[in-house]
Design a protein around this motif. Structure first.
Motif, short mmCIF file in Angstrom:
data_model
loop_
_atom_site.label_atom_id
_atom_site.label_comp_id
_atom_site.label_asym_id
_atom_site.label_seq_id
_atom_site.Cartn_x
_atom_site.Cartn_y
_atom_site.Cartn_z
N SER A 235 -4.41 3.65 8.08
CA SER A 235 -5.13 4.08 6.88
C SER A 235 -6.38 4.85 7.26
CB SER A 235 -5.54 2.87 6.04
OG SER A 235 -4.41 2.19 5.56
N VAL A 236 -6.71 5.86 6.45
CA VAL A 236 -8.02 6.49 6.51
C VAL A 236 -8.89 5.77 5.50
CG1 VAL A 236 -7.12 8.71 7.27
CG2 VAL A 236 -7.48 8.30 4.83
N LEU B 195 -10.62 -3.01 -6.67
CA LEU B 195 -10.82 -1.92 -7.63
C LEU B 195 -9.61 -0.99 -7.58
CD1 LEU B 195 -14.45 -1.00 -6.49
CD2 LEU B 195 -13.81 -2.46 -8.43
N ASP B 196 -9.46 -0.18 -8.61
CA ASP B 196 -8.44 0.86 -8.60
C ASP B 196 -9.02 2.08 -7.89
OD1 ASP B 196 -6.54 -0.60 -10.03
OD2 ASP B 196 -7.42 0.00 -11.95
N GLY B 197 -8.46 2.41 -6.75
CA GLY B 197 -8.92 3.57 -6.00
C GLY B 197 -8.20 4.82 -6.45
N PRO B 198 -8.67 5.97 -6.02
CA PRO B 198 -8.04 7.23 -6.42
C PRO B 198 -6.67 7.42 -5.77
CG PRO B 198 -9.73 7.65 -4.77
CD PRO B 198 -9.80 6.18 -5.12
N GLY B 199 -5.75 8.00 -6.51
CA GLY B 199 -4.44 8.36 -5.96
C GLY B 199 -3.66 7.23 -5.34
N GLY B 200 -3.80 6.02 -5.88
CA GLY B 200 -3.05 4.88 -5.35
C GLY B 200 -3.68 4.24 -4.13
N VAL C 257 1.59 13.80 -6.33
CA VAL C 257 0.14 13.89 -6.19
C VAL C 257 -0.19 13.67 -4.72
CG1 VAL C 257 -2.05 12.82 -6.87
CG2 VAL C 257 -0.20 13.04 -8.53
N PRO C 258 -0.94 14.59 -4.12
CA PRO C 258 -1.27 14.39 -2.71
C PRO C 258 -2.15 13.15 -2.52
CG PRO C 258 -2.47 16.27 -3.59
CD PRO C 258 -1.54 15.78 -4.68
N ALA C 259 -1.99 12.51 -1.38
CA ALA C 259 -2.81 11.33 -1.08
C ALA C 259 -4.27 11.76 -0.96
CB ALA C 259 -2.34 10.71 0.24
N PRO C 260 -5.18 10.89 -1.37
CA PRO C 260 -6.59 11.25 -1.26
C PRO C 260 -6.99 11.42 0.21
CG PRO C 260 -6.33 9.01 -2.12
CD PRO C 260 -4.97 9.59 -1.98
N THR C 261 -7.86 12.36 0.45
CA THR C 261 -8.39 12.61 1.79
C THR C 261 -9.59 11.71 2.05
OG1 THR C 261 -9.95 14.27 1.02
CG2 THR C 261 -7.72 15.05 1.60
N ARG D 132 -19.93 6.37 4.97
CA ARG D 132 -19.20 7.27 5.87
C ARG D 132 -17.71 7.17 5.61
NH1 ARG D 132 -17.27 5.45 11.24
NH2 ARG D 132 -17.52 7.64 11.58
N ALA D 133 -17.01 8.19 6.05
CA ALA D 133 -15.55 8.20 6.03
C ALA D 133 -15.07 8.08 7.47
CB ALA D 133 -15.05 9.50 5.40
#
Length: 182
Positions: free
Chosen positions: A82-83, A55-60, A18-22, A128-129
């Motif tokens: 980390s992003v 919390l459980d974030g997306p994609g680990g 599974v690709p890492a979340p962007t 924001r990201a």
């Protein structure tokens, strides 16, 4: 009648990784969680100290719901490799950041150039990201109101570097690792 043994078939191929979340994925996640009024309201708030729930974030990814008492902040820091993304769920936050790519390692003190300071006001529903090595501080400047925000990082935080700032001088003060804040 004889029965021949069934030919064994090879195991099915492993599913693709599974690709890492962007950053965009993380921003969608924090927006969705920040809109969950029941979850936001369930966070215990302390009148003097920040509070948080993992919390459980997306994609680990690693994610947090954080409560900010009036007048609190993070101090200058980054999230290393980390992003991430964050969103204000209630109240309002301010982010001061540097629009400059800093060296990732091998320095203790830097003189910042003019024009690198950025300021964002983030009321509820705004966020924001950000990319790797993003240096910022987050503040609740309200004199009387808590703020709550949602944060997500991928990969899970390998370290946080903490800085002090005096005018244009940014000084690396401390490097924290996950075992330091668990």
């Amino acid at each position: 009648m004889s029965v021949s043994p069934a030919a064994s078939s090879p195991p099915p191929p492993a599913p693709p990784p599974v690709p890492a979340p962007t950053r965009a994925d993380l921003l969608r996640f924090v927006r969705r969680v920040a809109a969950d009024a029941a979850l936001v309201a369930s966070l215990p708030l302390d009148p003097e100290c920040r509070t948080w729930v993992r919390l459980d974030g997306p994609g680990g990814s690693e994610a947090w719901l954080i409560g900010w008492p009036p007048g609190t902040g993070t101090g200058w820091h980054d999230h290393a490799d980390s992003v991430g993304a964050f969103m204000t769920a209630s109240g309002a936050l301010k982010e001061n950041s540097l629009a400059a790519r800093l060296p990732s390692d091998g320095w203790r003190t830097l003189e910042l150039t003019d024009g690198v300071d950025r300021e964002r006001r983030l009321p509820a529903g705004q966020g924001r990201a950000f990319g790797r090595h993003h240096v910022h501080e987050v503040l609740n400047e309200s004199p009387d109101r808590h703020a709550v925000s949602v944060h997500a990082y991928c990969p899970p935080l390998p370290r946080i570097r903490r800085y002090s700032r005096s005018g244009r001088i940014l000084r690396l003060e401390q490097v924290e690792r996950p075992e330091d804040w668990r």
